[in-house]
Design an enzyme around this catalytic site. Sequence first.
Site, PDB file in Angstrom:
ATOM      1  CD  GLU A  80     116.290  87.888  75.444  1.00 40.36           C
ATOM      2  OE1 GLU A  80     116.541  88.412  76.544  1.00 40.36           O
ATOM      3  OE2 GLU A  80     115.708  86.782  75.326  1.00 40.36           O
ATOM      4  CE  LYS A 179     114.624  88.707  79.740  1.00 43.53           C
ATOM      5  NZ  LYS A 179     115.645  87.798  79.158  1.00 43.53           N
ATOM      6  CB  CYS A 212     113.176  85.820  76.875  1.00 45.17           C
ATOM      7  SG  CYS A 212     113.975  84.182  76.785  1.00 45.17           S
TER       8      CYS A 212
END
EC number: 3.5.1.92
Length: 513
Positions: A80, A179, A212
Site C-alpha cells: 500500500e 479500500k 491494511c
Amino acid sequence: MITSPLLAYVAILFFCVLKASSLDTFIAAVYEHAAILPDAPLTPVSHEEALMLMNRNLDLLEGAVTSAAKQGAHIIVTPEDGVYGFFFSRESIYSYLEDIPDPHVNWIPCTNPSRFGHTPVQKRLSCLARDNSIYIVANIGDKKPCNASDPDCPHDGRYQYNTDVVFDSEGRLVARYHKQNLFLGEDQFDAPKEPEIVTFDTTFGRFGIFTCFGILFHDPAVTLVKDFQVDTILFPTAWMNVLPHLTAIEFHSAWAMGMRVNFLAANIHFPLRKMTGSGIYAPDSPRAFHYDMKTKEGKLLLSQLDSHPHRPAVNWTSYASGLPTPLVGNQEFKSTVFFDEFTFLELKGVAGNYTVCQKDLCCQLSYRMLEKREDEVYALGAFDGLHTVEGSYYLQICTLLKCKTMDLHSCGDSVETASTRFEMFSLSGTFGTQYVFPEVLLSDIQLAPGEFQVSSDGRLFSLKPPSGPVLTVTLFGRLYERDSASGASADLVAQGLRVMLGVIITIMYSLSW
C-alpha cells in the site's frame, strides 16, 4: 445438429484440459518496498511531477518483479502507498490519481493505453506483468467524477479511492479493490458506499484482496473466506507495528492460521514510522517473513504454497469450557494493553496452571519455564470488551506476555526483547466467537514457524521448546457482531482518543519528513 454424446465428450474434454492446467502449488512473492517519498506531500504538484516520482518507485518495483519472475514466482504483491508514499491532502494527491476502470471491460493497458484516458502507471504495471508473465498486485489511486445528482458527492466533484489493482500474466486488469476501512489520517481518500468483494480465479487457486486496516473488520475480509471460499488473500499494507499484539508479522500470520487460508502481506518499509513486517503465510505456519527496523532497504520474499489449502475447523471454546470455573482471587490486577484494561495474574513459579477471567471470557494457561528469572515478570491476561481507539471493534483476548519492567502495571507496555525461555505452553479460552487468531511472538520480534500448533478443541500449544525467549503467546478473538454495541459514554471516550491519536500520528508524520 450436435448430439448429446458429443456434448458430453466436449464437456469431459474441457474439464480434463482445465484440470491438467491447474497447479497444486505455486510460488508467491511479496516485496517490502522502501518507497521514495515526495519532499512536500501536502503541496500540490503537476501531473508531470507526480509521474516522475511514481516512475522512480516503479523502477524499484520493476527490479523486484523481474527478480521474482526469474525465480519462478507466479504472483507478486507490493505494498500500500508503494507507488507514491503517504500523508497527502485531498488536493495534493489528485495529480497522482488515474481513472481505473471496472475489470469487466477486459482491458490490457500495455496494448491499449489510451482507452480510458491518460493511464501511464497502469500501462507500466500492465507491461511489467506481461513482459515477465507474472501476476502483479499494486496499490495506486483511483478517481471517479460525480455531480450534484449524487447526494454523497464530495465538494470537489469527485471520489478518490485508495485502490488495489491486479494485472494477470498477460497484462490484463483482472481485479480492482477500493479500500473500505480507511485509517486515521487518510482524509485524502473516500470509502466506497458499500464494501467491495473482489475475487479472481487462476490456475493456482482463487484469490481475494483487501487492504491494511480492513483485516480487523468483517467486511470484506471475513466474507471473502467464509462466503466466497478464497484460497489466498492478497494484502497490500502500510502497517505501523503496535506491540504486544498487533505487529505486522505476528497478526497477519495469526489471521492466516485463524481463517485457514494463505495470506500474502506486503508492507511498506519505513522504520521511522514503525513500518516493517511482510510475509508469506500458510494456514499451518509462516513460510517466509521479514522484520527489519535497522536498515532502509527493501526486501523480496518468495515461497511455495499449496494452491488449495485445507485445514480442519477449530472449536475455540471446547477445551476451556470443560474446565472448572475458577474462584476469583485477590492476586488479580489490572493493567492496560493498547488502551484496553486487561485482568491479569502474575506467573510466580517456574511452572503452573493459571486461569483468569473477565466478563464472559476465561483464559487457561499451562506452562513450564526452563528457569524462573528474577529480573523478568510474565502474566496471563484476559480482555472481553469493545476497543475504541483508532476504530471500534469488540475483542476477546487471552494472552501470556512479558511485562516491560518488574512493575505489574507495565504489563501490556511495548517490549521487544526477553530472556526467559519456556519448555512448553498451552493456552485456551472460553471464546464466544469462531474467529480467533493464534499468535506466538519471540524476542526481537521473531515468529516461531513449526514450533506450535492449534488443536481442534481450541488449545494453542507448543510442539517443542520455543527457539527463543517468549514475548507473547496470544489468542486474539473478534466478535464482529458486537462492534457497534457501545453506549454514548464509550462513543465520547472513543472520539477523544481518536482525536488524540490523530494528533500523535500527525506529529509522527511531520517528524519523518
